[in-house]
Scaffold this motif. Structure first.
Motif, PDB file in Angstrom:
ATOM      1  N   ALA A  54       0.867  -1.184   0.000  1.00 29.92           N
ATOM      2  CA  ALA A  54       0.000   0.000   0.000  1.00 29.92           C
ATOM      3  C   ALA A  54       0.900   1.229   0.000  1.00 29.92           C
ATOM      4  N   ILE A  55       0.793   1.993  -1.081  1.00 34.26           N
ATOM      5  CA  ILE A  55       1.604   3.232  -1.146  1.00 34.26           C
ATOM      6  C   ILE A  55       0.825   4.342  -0.468  1.00 34.26           C
ATOM      7  N   HIS A  56       1.449   5.010   0.501  1.00 33.08           N
ATOM      8  CA  HIS A  56       0.823   6.247   0.991  1.00 33.08           C
ATOM      9  C   HIS A  56       1.665   7.412   0.500  1.00 33.08           C
ATOM     10  N   TRP A  57       0.975   8.310  -0.185  1.00 35.16           N
ATOM     11  CA  TRP A  57       1.633   9.476  -0.776  1.00 35.16           C
ATOM     12  C   TRP A  57       1.468  10.657   0.193  1.00 35.16           C
ATOM     13  N   PHE A  58       2.538  10.984   0.901  1.00 30.87           N
ATOM     14  CA  PHE A  58       2.502  12.132   1.825  1.00 30.87           C
ATOM     15  C   PHE A  58       2.578  13.426   1.022  1.00 30.87           C
ATOM     16  N   ARG A  59       1.734  14.397   1.393  1.00 30.59           N
ATOM     17  CA  ARG A  59       1.748  15.694   0.702  1.00 30.59           C
ATOM     18  C   ARG A  59       1.683  16.804   1.747  1.00 30.59           C
ATOM     19  N   GLN A  60       0.480  17.285   2.039  1.00 32.02           N
ATOM     20  CA  GLN A  60       0.345  18.315   3.085  1.00 32.02           C
ATOM     21  C   GLN A  60      -0.143  17.641   4.375  1.00 32.02           C
ATOM     22  N   ASP A  61       0.386  16.484   4.674  1.00 31.31           N
ATOM     23  CA  ASP A  61      -0.052  15.706   5.846  1.00 31.31           C
ATOM     24  C   ASP A  61       1.179  15.023   6.437  1.00 31.31           C
ATOM     25  N   LEU A  62       2.201  15.823   6.763  1.00 27.27           N
ATOM     26  CA  LEU A  62       3.494  15.252   7.138  1.00 27.27           C
ATOM     27  C   LEU A  62       3.483  14.804   8.605  1.00 27.27           C
ATOM     28  N   ARG A  63       2.625  13.849   8.894  1.00 23.94           N
ATOM     29  CA  ARG A  63       2.468  13.365  10.278  1.00 23.94           C
ATOM     30  C   ARG A  63       1.972  11.918  10.250  1.00 23.94           C
ATOM     31  N   LEU A  64       2.102  11.249  11.392  1.00 24.02           N
ATOM     32  CA  LEU A  64       1.580   9.886  11.518  1.00 24.02           C
ATOM     33  C   LEU A  64       0.243   9.869  12.255  1.00 24.02           C
ATOM     34  N   SER A  65       0.088  10.759  13.266  1.00 18.17           N
ATOM     35  CA  SER A  65      -1.170  10.722  14.026  1.00 18.17           C
ATOM     36  C   SER A  65      -2.252  11.490  13.271  1.00 18.17           C
ATOM     37  N   LEU A  69       9.821  13.495   9.424  1.00 20.71           N
ATOM     38  CA  LEU A  69       8.860  12.442   9.070  1.00 20.71           C
ATOM     39  C   LEU A  69       9.598  11.149   8.754  1.00 20.71           C
ATOM     40  N   ASN A  70      10.689  11.280   8.015  1.00 22.33           N
ATOM     41  CA  ASN A  70      11.476  10.093   7.655  1.00 22.33           C
ATOM     42  C   ASN A  70      12.017   9.407   8.913  1.00 22.33           C
ATOM     43  N   ARG A  71      12.389  10.232   9.879  1.00 17.61           N
ATOM     44  CA  ARG A  71      12.881   9.665  11.145  1.00 17.61           C
ATOM     45  C   ARG A  71      11.749   8.857  11.811  1.00 17.61           C
ATOM     46  N   SER A  72      10.532   9.433  11.849  1.00 15.21           N
ATOM     47  CA  SER A  72       9.399   8.706  12.471  1.00 15.21           C
ATOM     48  C   SER A  72       9.091   7.435  11.702  1.00 15.21           C
ATOM     49  N   LEU A  73       9.385   7.441  10.390  1.00 10.84           N
ATOM     50  CA  LEU A  73       9.103   6.251   9.563  1.00 10.84           C
ATOM     51  C   LEU A  73      10.319   5.331   9.498  1.00 10.84           C
ATOM     52  N   LYS A  74      11.222   5.547  10.418  1.00 10.34           N
ATOM     53  CA  LYS A  74      12.425   4.693  10.550  1.00 10.34           C
ATOM     54  C   LYS A  74      13.206   4.616   9.240  1.00 10.34           C
ATOM     55  N   GLY A  75      13.277   5.745   8.549  1.00  6.54           N
ATOM     56  CA  GLY A  75      14.097   5.815   7.329  1.00  6.54           C
ATOM     57  C   GLY A  75      13.435   5.199   6.106  1.00  6.54           C
TER      58      GLY A  75
END
Ligand SMILES: Cc1cc2nc3c(=O)[nH]c(=O)nc-3n(C[C@H](O)[C@H](O)[C@H](O)COP(=O)(O)OP(=O)(O)OC[C@H]3O[C@@H](n4cnc5c(N)ncnc54)[C@H](O)[C@@H]3O)c2cc1C
Length: 488
Positions: free
Chosen positions: A9-20, A65-71
C-alpha cells in the motif's frame, strides 16, 4: 494482487506530514505493507512553486517524518502523474492513498492520477486530512458557496457536523521491503534548502515536524490561550499559537487542535479565548472554501471592478517595503520580522498589506508574491484570501476606506515599543511618543537618540495622510466610473 498482509500500500505524503490523525495513512495500513513516499512535483505546480522559506521548512519536516518512519520514506522529484502510476505498477501495489489537497493545480493533477490508477485496477483511497469541513460541506441553502465569513462559520459550527475525533498514531507499521525503488532520490537531492542569499536568522525559533507541532500546541495552551482574544493583537505578546506552518504542512491537523482545546473547556474564564481561537481556525476553513470555489483566487480580483483600479508601478517603493526601509517604523518592523523569521504577526500582516495596497497603491499581487516567498506558512488559500480581504478586492473584504494608520496602530498594539525596537534597533533610543512617527520628532529628541533621518533611518517614503487621500480618491473614481458605465 496479494492478500492485505503481503500486498503493498503506497501512501503518498503531501500536506499531511504526520503519523497521528492521518486518515488516509490509517486506511492504507489496513490494506497492506506500507510504502511511504513524497514527491516534490515542480512540474505540475507551474506558477505555484513553493518559496524559499517554505522550502526550508519542508526540508526539515521531511527529515523528521522520515525519522518517524524509521528511514522508510522514499523521495521523488518530478511529475507525479508519471512517477506514481509507474511506481505502483513496478511494485505491484494494490492500494494508493492520499489525503486531499485543495489547490487548483493539485486537484487537476490528483484527478488525473486517480483515473490512471483506477484504470490499472489499483484501489485509490482519498480522505480529508486537513480541513474541519471540506468546501462542499458548507453551502447556503440554495447550494451556492458562502462569500461572507460569519454565516459560513455559523453554518459550519451550528449545522455542520462537529469536527471528528483525532485518530491515534499507528502503534506499529509493517513496511514494504526496503528495496531500491526506481528513481528514488535522497532528501538532499530535492534541493530544498535555500538557493538565494536568504537565510532564516531565527531558525532556533522553529521546530518543523510532528513532534515540534505537538509541543507548540501544548506550549500555546499553557502560555498563550489565556488572554488570546485581546492579546492576540499585540505582536510582542505570547498570545498567538504560531501553529500556521505546522497546519500548512499538515504536521498537525485542525481536528487535533480543535480537540486539544477541549482540555481547557472546563475553565469558564477561557470561554471567550477558546471561542475566538476557534474562529481563527475557521478563517482558515473559509479561505479554503474561497479558493475551492474561486480557483483564480491568487491572481484574480474577486470584485471585478478592481480590474480597472489604477495600481501604481513603483519599483523603488516596492523594494523599500520588501526590505523594511519605508521609514514607517511599524511597517518596517513587520517586514523585517518576516525576512528574519519567515513569520509575521497577524495584526502586522494586516498593517503592512494595507500600507502596500493602499498608501503605496501597489497591486496586492506584488505583496502576495513576496509573502509567498518569505513566509514559512505560505499557503495559497490563506495568503490569497487575506491579501484580497485587506486590499478590498475580496468578496468578503474589509471596506476599501479602512486604511490602517501604522502610527496609531503601533501606539495601540505595541504600546511599550518592544516589538518595534526589536526589529528596528536603529531608532530604539527614541522615547515611545516618537517611536512610530520619528519624522515628527523635535530635532533635539532625534539628536539625543543618535538619529539622522535619511541617513541612520529612512525618512518616510510617503506621507501617510496624502497617500491615504490618494487611495480614497482612486477608489471613489472607480465607483463613479462604474456608476457612469451602468448609467450609459
Ligand atoms: C496579508 C496576509 C497574508 C497572510 N498569509 C497567510 C499565509 O500565507 N498562511 C497562513 O497560514 N496565514 C496567512 N495569513 C493569516 C494569519 O495572519 C496567519 O494565519 C497567522 O498570523 C498565523 O499565526 P498564528 O498561527 O500564530 O495564528 P493564531 O492567531 O494562533 O491562529 C491560529 C490559526 O488559525 C489560522 N488563522 C488565523 N488567522 C487567520 C486568517 N486571517 N486567515 C486564515 N487563517 C487564519 C491559522 O492557521 C493559524 O495558525 C495572512 C494574513 C494576512 C493579513
Amino acid at each position: 494482487m496479494g492478500s492485505a498482509s503481503n500486498s503493498i500500500a503506497i501512501h503518498w505524503f503531501r500536506q499531511d506530514l504526520r503519523l497521528s490523525d492521518n486518515p488516509a495513512l490509517s486506511s492504507a495500513l489496513k490494506s497492506g505493507r506500507l510504502l511511504p513516499i513524497y514527491i516534490l512535483d515542480e512540474v505540475n505546480a507551474e506558477d505555484a512553486q513553493i518559496g524559499d522559506a517554505s522550502r526550508w521548512w519542508l526540508h526539515h519536516s521531511l527529515m523528521e517524518l522520515n525519522r518517524s518512519l524509521k528511514g522508510n520514506l522514499r523521495f521523488y522529484r518530478g511529475d507525479a502523474t508519471r512517477i506514481l502510476p509507474k511506481l505502483a505498477a513496478e511494485t505491484g501495489a494494490g492500494t494508493v492513498s492520499w489525503n486531499r489537497c485543495y489547490e487548483p493545480w493539485r486537484i487537476k493533477r490528483d484527478t488525473a492520477i486517480k483515473e490512471m490508477l483506477k484504470e490499472d485496477g489499483i484501489t485509490v483511497i482519498t480522505e480529508n486530512g486537513s480541513l474541519l469541513w471540506e468546501p462542499w460541506e458548507i453551502l447556503k441553502s440554495d447550494g451556492s458557496p458562502y462569500r461572507v465569513f460569519t454565516p459560513f462559520y455559523s453554518q459550519g459550527r451550528l449545522n455542520g457536523r462537529l469536527p471528528r475525533e483525532p485518530i491515534a498514531a499507528p502503534a506499529s507499521i509493517s513496511f514494504a521491503p526496503a528495496d531500491k525503488y526506481p528513481e528514488t532520490v535522497d532528501l538532499a537531492e530535492l534541493n530544498l534548502l535555500p538557493r538565494s542569499n536568504w537565510t532564516l536568522k531565527r531558525e532556533p525559533d522553529w521546530h518543523p515536524g510532528e513532534a515540534g507541532a505537538q509541543a507548540q500546541v501544548r506550549y500555546f495552551l499553557e502560555n498563550g490561550l489565556n488572554g488570546y482574544k485581546i492579546r492576540r493583537n499585540f505582536p510582542a505578546a505570547e498570545n498567538r499559537s504560531r501553529l500556521s506552518p505546522h497546519l500548512h504542512f499538515g504536521e498537525l491537523s485542525p481536528h487535533q487542535v480543535w480537540h486539544a482545546l477541549s482540555f481547557k473547556e472546563h475553565m469558564p474564564e477561557l470561554d471567550d479565548d477558546i471561542g475566538n481561537f476557534k474562529t481563527e481556525l475557521a478563517w482558515r476553513e473559509f479561505s479554503y472554501s474561497l479558493l475551492f470555489f474561486n480557483p483564480g483566487l491568487s491572481n484574480v480580483n474577486l470584485q471585478q471592478k478592481f480590474d480597472s483600479f489604477p495600481w501604481r508601478s513603483d519599483a523603488a517603493a516596492l523594494e523599500a517595503w520588501q526590505e523594511g526601509r519605508t521609514g514607517i517604523p511599524f511597517v518596517d518592523a513587520g517586514m523585517r520580522e518576516l525576512w528574519q523569521s519567515g513569520y509575521m504577526h497577524n495584526r502586522v500582516r494586516m498593517i503592512v498589506s494595507s500600507f502596500l495596497s493602499k498608501n503605496l497603491m501597489i497591486d496586492w499581487r506584488e505583496g502576495a508574491r513576496w509573502f509567498w516567498d518569505c513566509l514559512v506558512d505560505a499557503d495559497l488559500a490563506n495568503n490569497s484570501a487575506s491579501w484580497q480581504w485587506v486590499s478590498g478586492t475580496g468578496a468578503d473584504a474589509a471596506p476599501y476606506f479602512r486604511i490602517f494608520n501604522p502610527v496609531t496602530q503601533g501606539t495601540r498594539f505595541d504600546p511599550n515599543g518592544d516589538y518595534t525596537r526589536k526589529y528596528v534597533p536603529e531608532i530604539a533610543a527614541l522615547p515611545n511618543k516618537w517611536l512610530f512617527n520619528p519624522w515628527e520628532a523635535p530635532t533635539d529628541i532625534l539628536e539625543g537618540a543618535g538619529i539622522v533621518l535619511g541617513q541612520t533611518y529612512p525618512a518616510p517614503i510617503v506621507d501617510l495622510k496624502t497617500s491615504r487621500r490618494r487611495a480614497l480618491d482612486a477608489f471613489s473614481d472607480l465607483n463613479d466610473s462604474r456608476k457612469a458605465g451602468v448609467a450609459s
